[in-house]
Design an enzyme around this catalytic site. Structure first.
Site, PDB file in Angstrom:
ATOM      1  N   SER A 187       0.813  -1.213   0.000  1.00 29.70           N
ATOM      2  CA  SER A 187       0.000   0.000   0.000  1.00 29.70           C
ATOM      3  C   SER A 187       0.851   1.270   0.000  1.00 29.70           C
ATOM      4  O   SER A 187       0.436   2.286  -0.555  1.00 29.70           O
ATOM      5  CB  SER A 187      -0.943   0.005   1.209  1.00 29.70           C
ATOM      6  OG  SER A 187      -1.875  -1.054   1.130  1.00 29.70           O
ATOM      7  N   HIS A 250       0.144   3.543   4.573  1.00 24.16           N
ATOM      8  CA  HIS A 250      -0.763   4.191   3.628  1.00 24.16           C
ATOM      9  C   HIS A 250      -0.544   5.698   3.623  1.00 24.16           C
ATOM     10  O   HIS A 250      -0.394   6.330   2.570  1.00 24.16           O
ATOM     11  CB  HIS A 250      -2.222   3.895   3.999  1.00 24.16           C
ATOM     12  CG  HIS A 250      -2.583   2.448   3.989  1.00 24.16           C
ATOM     13  ND1 HIS A 250      -2.102   1.548   4.920  1.00 24.16           N
ATOM     14  CD2 HIS A 250      -3.399   1.734   3.164  1.00 24.16           C
ATOM     15  CE1 HIS A 250      -2.609   0.356   4.674  1.00 24.16           C
ATOM     16  NE2 HIS A 250      -3.393   0.444   3.603  1.00 24.16           N
TER      17      HIS A 250
END
EC number: 3.4.21.105
Length: 303
Positions: A187, A250
């Protein structure tokens, strides 16, 4: 204000009309020259990609030198590697179910583990391991749908730089803000691509949004929400027999993309090394890396 708006709309319509006229003229020329359907289709694909990825002033330059050599090798290779590792842990090392892989993946030599931070490769190799079907499908879909067009335009070296900057930023940020948690998934790299791309879209809003389309924006936002939701679930609502996984990658990957990624993707027709914005972004990134290394050696609660 209304007059200005009308002028802007008229200018946009003229540009769209000119582009359509150029496409038709080029297709007609290809038919006359015997270029064939394959060449026409290839040219059409490049036109669509240019409208997705570039502001209007850079599209002509891209179309003049557009080709698929080299092909988007980086994104395809990294995606195949991530898929192979997932299949290995899901099939050859069977889990109870595929939706969320259990603690078996935490024994992987690839995963970022706070107890094994001296094994420096884990700060990058964690991107190969995923926590379940939704996790890997979300990352693969995003990096293929966005990464392949980006690599067609900017080539593998630049896209790889942004992707790996996001991956590294993700693990280092996790080691600071969530120092006792494991980390898996690509991610950080995916969010770096998205961060760089969307910063480019925002800066060139009037030129890129009409070509990109609100529907595509909503689809990508939906995927981000689902991916972040799954990451939050793995962090805060993990089963008793499992281990929580950090989601800091993230956020850090997105910030890496909005700095380094934006600079790289906005320099399509310029020499990247001659752009002062690139060096400012690199210096800021390296300063954060050095702080993270210092923190991990001397200050981390995981020591």
């Amino acid at each position: 204000m209304a007059a200005v708006h009308d002028l802007e709309m008229e200018s946009m319509n003229l540009n769209m009309g000119r582009e359509m006229k150029e496409e038709l003229e080029e297709e007609e020329k290809m038919r006359e020259d015997g270029g064939g359907k394959d060449r026409a289709k290839s040219r059409k694909v490049h036109r669509i990609v240019s409208k997705w990825m570039l502001p209007e002033k850079a599209r002509g330059t891209y179309l003049e030198r557009a080709n698929c050599f080299p092909p988007p090798v980086f994104i395809i290779s990294i995606s195949l590697a991530e898929l192979a590792v997932f299949i290995y842990y899901a099939v050859w090392k069977p889990q109870k179910q595929w939706i969320t892989l259990d603690t078996g993946i935490l024994e992987s030599p690839f995963i970022y583990s706070p107890e094994k931070r001296e094994e420096a490769w884990r700060f990058i190799s964690y991107m190969l391991v995923h926590a379940g079907v939704q996790h890997i499908l979300g990352n693969l879909c995003m990096q293929l749908v966005l990464g392949i067009p980006l690599e067609m335009v900017h080539k593998g070296l630049r896209v790889g730089l942004v992707y790996l900057a996001g991956v590294t930023a993700g693990s280092l940020a996790s080691s600071i803000f969530d120092p006792l948690r494991y980390l898996v998934g690509a991610s950080g790299g995916v969010y770096a691509l998205m961060g760089g791309y969307f910063m480019n879209v925002l800066v060139n809003f009037r030129e890129m949004i009409p070509a990109f389309g609100i529907f595509r924006l909503l689809v990508i936002i939906l995927i981000i929400v689902l991916d972040m939701g799954f990451a939050l679930y793995r962090r805060f609502f993990v089963p008793e027999d499992g281990s929580p996984v950090s989601f800091a990658a993230h956020i850090a990957g997105g910030f890496a993309g909005m700095s380094i990624g934006y600079t790289v993707f906005s320099c399509f027709d310029k020499a990247l090394l001659k752009d002062p914005r690139f060096w400012i972004a690199i210096v800021a990134y390296l300063a954060c890396v050095l702080f993270a290394v210092f923190f991990n050696i001397f200050l981390s609660p995981a020591n």
